[in-house]
Design a protein around this motif. Structure first.
Motif, PDB file in Angstrom:
ATOM      1  N   LEU A 146       0.813  -1.214   0.000  1.00  0.00           N
ATOM      2  CA  LEU A 146       0.000   0.000   0.000  1.00  0.00           C
ATOM      3  C   LEU A 146       0.850   1.270   0.000  1.00  0.00           C
ATOM      4  O   LEU A 146       0.398   2.318  -0.439  1.00  0.00           O
ATOM      5  CB  LEU A 146      -0.939   0.000   1.217  1.00  0.00           C
ATOM      6  CG  LEU A 146      -2.113   0.984   1.161  1.00  0.00           C
ATOM      7  CD1 LEU A 146      -2.966   0.728  -0.079  1.00  0.00           C
ATOM      8  CD2 LEU A 146      -2.956   0.893   2.422  1.00  0.00           C
ATOM      9  N   ILE A 147       2.090   1.173   0.487  1.00  0.00           N
ATOM     10  CA  ILE A 147       2.964   2.349   0.470  1.00  0.00           C
ATOM     11  C   ILE A 147       3.672   2.497  -0.875  1.00  0.00           C
ATOM     12  O   ILE A 147       4.401   3.465  -1.098  1.00  0.00           O
ATOM     13  CB  ILE A 147       4.023   2.287   1.591  1.00  0.00           C
ATOM     14  CG1 ILE A 147       4.918   1.051   1.401  1.00  0.00           C
ATOM     15  CG2 ILE A 147       3.373   2.308   2.956  1.00  0.00           C
ATOM     16  CD1 ILE A 147       6.122   1.053   2.327  1.00  0.00           C
ATOM     17  N   GLY A 148       3.445   1.533  -1.795  1.00  0.00           N
ATOM     18  CA  GLY A 148       4.031   1.629  -3.127  1.00  0.00           C
ATOM     19  C   GLY A 148       3.374   2.738  -3.927  1.00  0.00           C
ATOM     20  O   GLY A 148       2.182   3.015  -3.789  1.00  0.00           O
ATOM     21  N   ARG A 149       4.145   3.376  -4.793  1.00  0.00           N
ATOM     22  CA  ARG A 149       3.644   4.499  -5.580  1.00  0.00           C
ATOM     23  C   ARG A 149       2.775   3.995  -6.727  1.00  0.00           C
ATOM     24  O   ARG A 149       3.226   3.222  -7.569  1.00  0.00           O
ATOM     25  CB  ARG A 149       4.817   5.321  -6.119  1.00  0.00           C
ATOM     26  CG  ARG A 149       4.410   6.670  -6.666  1.00  0.00           C
ATOM     27  CD  ARG A 149       5.619   7.502  -7.023  1.00  0.00           C
ATOM     28  NE  ARG A 149       5.232   8.872  -7.306  1.00  0.00           N
ATOM     29  CZ  ARG A 149       6.053   9.796  -7.781  1.00  0.00           C
ATOM     30  NH1 ARG A 149       7.333   9.495  -7.996  1.00  0.00           N
ATOM     31  NH2 ARG A 149       5.619  11.022  -8.019  1.00  0.00           N
ATOM     32  N   PHE A 241       0.533  14.908   7.141  1.00  0.00           N
ATOM     33  CA  PHE A 241       1.927  15.218   7.470  1.00  0.00           C
ATOM     34  C   PHE A 241       2.331  14.563   8.787  1.00  0.00           C
ATOM     35  O   PHE A 241       3.459  14.077   8.932  1.00  0.00           O
ATOM     36  CB  PHE A 241       2.125  16.735   7.554  1.00  0.00           C
ATOM     37  CG  PHE A 241       2.594  17.352   6.273  1.00  0.00           C
ATOM     38  CD1 PHE A 241       3.938  17.361   5.940  1.00  0.00           C
ATOM     39  CD2 PHE A 241       1.693  17.909   5.382  1.00  0.00           C
ATOM     40  CE1 PHE A 241       4.375  17.916   4.753  1.00  0.00           C
ATOM     41  CE2 PHE A 241       2.120  18.474   4.190  1.00  0.00           C
ATOM     42  CZ  PHE A 241       3.463  18.477   3.874  1.00  0.00           C
ATOM     43  N   TYR A 242       1.419  14.529   9.727  1.00  0.00           N
ATOM     44  CA  TYR A 242       1.721  13.934  11.030  1.00  0.00           C
ATOM     45  C   TYR A 242       1.942  12.427  10.919  1.00  0.00           C
ATOM     46  O   TYR A 242       2.873  11.874  11.512  1.00  0.00           O
ATOM     47  CB  TYR A 242       0.576  14.220  11.995  1.00  0.00           C
ATOM     48  CG  TYR A 242       0.780  13.620  13.375  1.00  0.00           C
ATOM     49  CD1 TYR A 242       1.657  14.213  14.287  1.00  0.00           C
ATOM     50  CD2 TYR A 242       0.100  12.455  13.742  1.00  0.00           C
ATOM     51  CE1 TYR A 242       1.848  13.658  15.548  1.00  0.00           C
ATOM     52  CE2 TYR A 242       0.287  11.891  14.994  1.00  0.00           C
ATOM     53  CZ  TYR A 242       1.166  12.492  15.898  1.00  0.00           C
ATOM     54  OH  TYR A 242       1.363  11.931  17.138  1.00  0.00           O
ATOM     55  N   VAL A 243       1.105  11.769  10.101  1.00  0.00           N
ATOM     56  CA  VAL A 243       1.153  10.310   9.996  1.00  0.00           C
ATOM     57  C   VAL A 243       2.254   9.841   9.033  1.00  0.00           C
ATOM     58  O   VAL A 243       2.935   8.847   9.294  1.00  0.00           O
ATOM     59  CB  VAL A 243      -0.209   9.756   9.543  1.00  0.00           C
ATOM     60  CG1 VAL A 243      -0.128   8.264   9.251  1.00  0.00           C
ATOM     61  CG2 VAL A 243      -1.271  10.046  10.600  1.00  0.00           C
ATOM     62  N   ALA A 244       2.422  10.566   7.928  1.00  0.00           N
ATOM     63  CA  ALA A 244       3.300  10.058   6.862  1.00  0.00           C
ATOM     64  C   ALA A 244       4.390  11.038   6.465  1.00  0.00           C
ATOM     65  O   ALA A 244       4.795  11.099   5.301  1.00  0.00           O
ATOM     66  CB  ALA A 244       2.459   9.693   5.646  1.00  0.00           C
ATOM     67  N   TYR A 245       4.913  11.795   7.421  1.00  0.00           N
ATOM     68  CA  TYR A 245       5.923  12.806   7.090  1.00  0.00           C
ATOM     69  C   TYR A 245       7.161  12.176   6.458  1.00  0.00           C
ATOM     70  O   TYR A 245       7.722  12.698   5.493  1.00  0.00           O
ATOM     71  CB  TYR A 245       6.324  13.592   8.337  1.00  0.00           C
ATOM     72  CG  TYR A 245       7.428  14.593   8.064  1.00  0.00           C
ATOM     73  CD1 TYR A 245       7.151  15.802   7.447  1.00  0.00           C
ATOM     74  CD2 TYR A 245       8.758  14.309   8.401  1.00  0.00           C
ATOM     75  CE1 TYR A 245       8.155  16.716   7.166  1.00  0.00           C
ATOM     76  CE2 TYR A 245       9.772  15.209   8.136  1.00  0.00           C
ATOM     77  CZ  TYR A 245       9.463  16.415   7.520  1.00  0.00           C
ATOM     78  OH  TYR A 245      10.471  17.307   7.240  1.00  0.00           O
ATOM     79  N   ASP A 246       7.623  11.060   7.002  1.00  0.00           N
ATOM     80  CA  ASP A 246       8.831  10.416   6.482  1.00  0.00           C
ATOM     81  C   ASP A 246       8.660   9.997   5.027  1.00  0.00           C
ATOM     82  O   ASP A 246       9.577  10.149   4.210  1.00  0.00           O
ATOM     83  CB  ASP A 246       9.196   9.193   7.330  1.00  0.00           C
ATOM     84  CG  ASP A 246       9.659   9.576   8.728  1.00  0.00           C
ATOM     85  OD1 ASP A 246      10.065  10.739   8.912  1.00  0.00           O
ATOM     86  OD2 ASP A 246       9.598   8.718   9.635  1.00  0.00           O
ATOM     87  N   LEU A 247       7.495   9.459   4.695  1.00  0.00           N
ATOM     88  CA  LEU A 247       7.224   9.044   3.317  1.00  0.00           C
ATOM     89  C   LEU A 247       7.159  10.245   2.387  1.00  0.00           C
ATOM     90  O   LEU A 247       7.677  10.205   1.256  1.00  0.00           O
ATOM     91  CB  LEU A 247       5.911   8.260   3.259  1.00  0.00           C
ATOM     92  CG  LEU A 247       5.523   7.669   1.898  1.00  0.00           C
ATOM     93  CD1 LEU A 247       6.550   6.637   1.458  1.00  0.00           C
ATOM     94  CD2 LEU A 247       4.126   7.042   1.966  1.00  0.00           C
ATOM     95  N   ILE A 248       6.552  11.330   2.864  1.00  0.00           N
ATOM     96  CA  ILE A 248       6.402  12.536   2.040  1.00  0.00           C
ATOM     97  C   ILE A 248       7.752  13.183   1.762  1.00  0.00           C
ATOM     98  O   ILE A 248       8.033  13.644   0.653  1.00  0.00           O
ATOM     99  CB  ILE A 248       5.459  13.543   2.730  1.00  0.00           C
ATOM    100  CG1 ILE A 248       4.038  12.964   2.808  1.00  0.00           C
ATOM    101  CG2 ILE A 248       5.432  14.872   1.986  1.00  0.00           C
ATOM    102  CD1 ILE A 248       3.091  13.770   3.667  1.00  0.00           C
TER     103      ILE A 248
END
Length: 391
Positions: A146-149, A241-248
């Motif tokens: 699910l984290i795949g682009r 941003f809070y949940v997925a900042y590292d991915l962003i």
């Protein structure tokens, strides 16, 4: 008149819906292009003579816009004399395609702006179906994490450009809430599919462009609904941003500042002529090779020099001027949001202005074409005002 026949309007209407939805749903790009010839280019050419008075009126009402488009096309054609393009005749033919595409919109306008908005809704709905199919295919059938682009189907397979196409569809639907409850359910599901596609594509440029457009939309829409959407978008962005900042933040700036600096250097090497229409080039930045400048304006300047970029800027600004003139119309308000979204999107990617119809057309020539409907929208509105005033 031939262009006023119901079959003629249906033919052109199918062409507009095909342009919007088949970019993703057509089985191949070749079929998509052939469909455009059959459903949009051909009827425009067949009906042009009978509708010559309409086309003359289109020029009269938007002379600055049409004039800037034709000047840009002329400069593109002239640049072929020094271009290294492998097939200059093909490049010239594409310019004709652009002009015929734009000529279709004054003819489409004769069906009325309400019908046009319904066609835009239908096309956007088809793109929502394509977004759902893309998600199921990528994460379900191909079993990507699910984290795949996300890579979509058809011509929305590019994560960035596909997100721009889907973003346009989302904006065309977002502020047109249907009155009937049964349609409202479909509207909600369509927006959910479009929104999920954009988020899963992880295209920060598309997300930022859409977010900023939604945040400032209350300035011209002035409705409680648009203000609520803006507030919800702001909250959702904060949570994301809070949940997925590292991915962003993992991809950093994606070399955009370095590419921009390298593009300016390339422009400085051929400031007045550019490399010529259709000339292939590479951008070397940060010890990496890129196929284009990842910015519509610098790409045009590299190919066509400062004169070409100024002419494209003139087209884009005259497009905005026409939207501002029609800001009291619902279609004008929708197009203002689409223009802002497209302007922002051009800064992050998109480097194809004169190639065959593709994703980049959604944030360039589609916007210009839709603006060419507005004079008839204003005329309809004025006529309705006179009728209501006399009763």
């Amino acid at each position: 008149m031939l262009y006023q026949k119901s079959w003629a309007r249906a033919w052109l209407g199918i062409g507009l819906v095909w342009f919007l939805g088949a970019i993703a749903l057509a089985p191949s790009n070749k079929v998509y292009q052939q469909g455009l010839v059959l459903f949009l280019w051909l009827p425009t050419l067949v009906l042009a003579w009978s509708a010559r008075a309409v086309l003359v009126e289109a020029w009269r009402r938007q002379a600055a816009l049409w004039g800037s488009v034709l000047l840009l096309m002329a400069w593109c054609a002239v640049s072929l004399f020094w271009s290294s393009a492998e097939e200059p005749v093909r490049e010239a033919k594409r310019l004709v395609y652009i002009v015929v595409f734009l000529l279709a919109f004054p003819l489409l306008a004769q069906a009325g702006t309400t019908r046009i908005r319904h066609l835009l809704q239908l096309g956007s709905g088809l793109l929502a179906i394509a977004a759902l199919i893309s998600i199921v295919h990528f994460y379900g059938l191909q079993d990507h994490p699910l984290i795949g682009r996300l890579y979509g189907i058809g011509e929305i397979s590019h994560p960035i450009l596909g997100a721009y196409v889907v973003g346009c569809a989302a904006l065309l639907l977002l502020y047109q809430l249907p009155h009937q409850r049964i349609y409202q359910l479909g509207w909600i599901l369509a927006l959910a599919c479009l929104g999920a596609f954009i988020m899963l594509s992880q295209s920060r440029g598309a997300v930022l462009a859409l977010l900023l457009t939604v945040l400032i939309a209350p300035l011209w829409l002035r409705t409680r609904y648009s203000s609520t959407l803006a507030a919800l978008a702001l909250v959702a962005t904060g949570l994301t941003f809070y949940v997925a900042y590292d991915l962003i933040s993992a991809r950093g700036s994606s070399y955009r500042p370095e590419i921009f600096a390298a593009a300016l250097q390339m422009i400085g090497e051929h400031p007045w002529t550019g490399l010529g229409l259709g000339a292939s080039y590479k951008v070397f930045a940060a010890a990496t090779e890129f196929d284009h400048t990842h910015n519509m304006f610098t790409h045009v300047a590299v190919e066509l020099g400062w004169p070409g970029m100024l002419l494209w800027t003139a087209v884009w600004l005259f497009t905005l001027a026409e939207i501002v003139r029609a800001r009291h119309l619902l279609l004008g308000k929708l197009l203002l949001g689409l223009w802002i979204f497209s302007t922002l999107a051009m800064q992050f990617d998109a480097a194809s202005l004169t190639a065959t119809p593709r994703a980049e057309w959604f944030i360039s020539w589609l916007v210009v074409g839709l603006v060419m409907l507005l004079p008839w929208g204003r005329a309809e509105n004025d006529a309705c005002g006179k009728i209501s005033g006399s009763t």
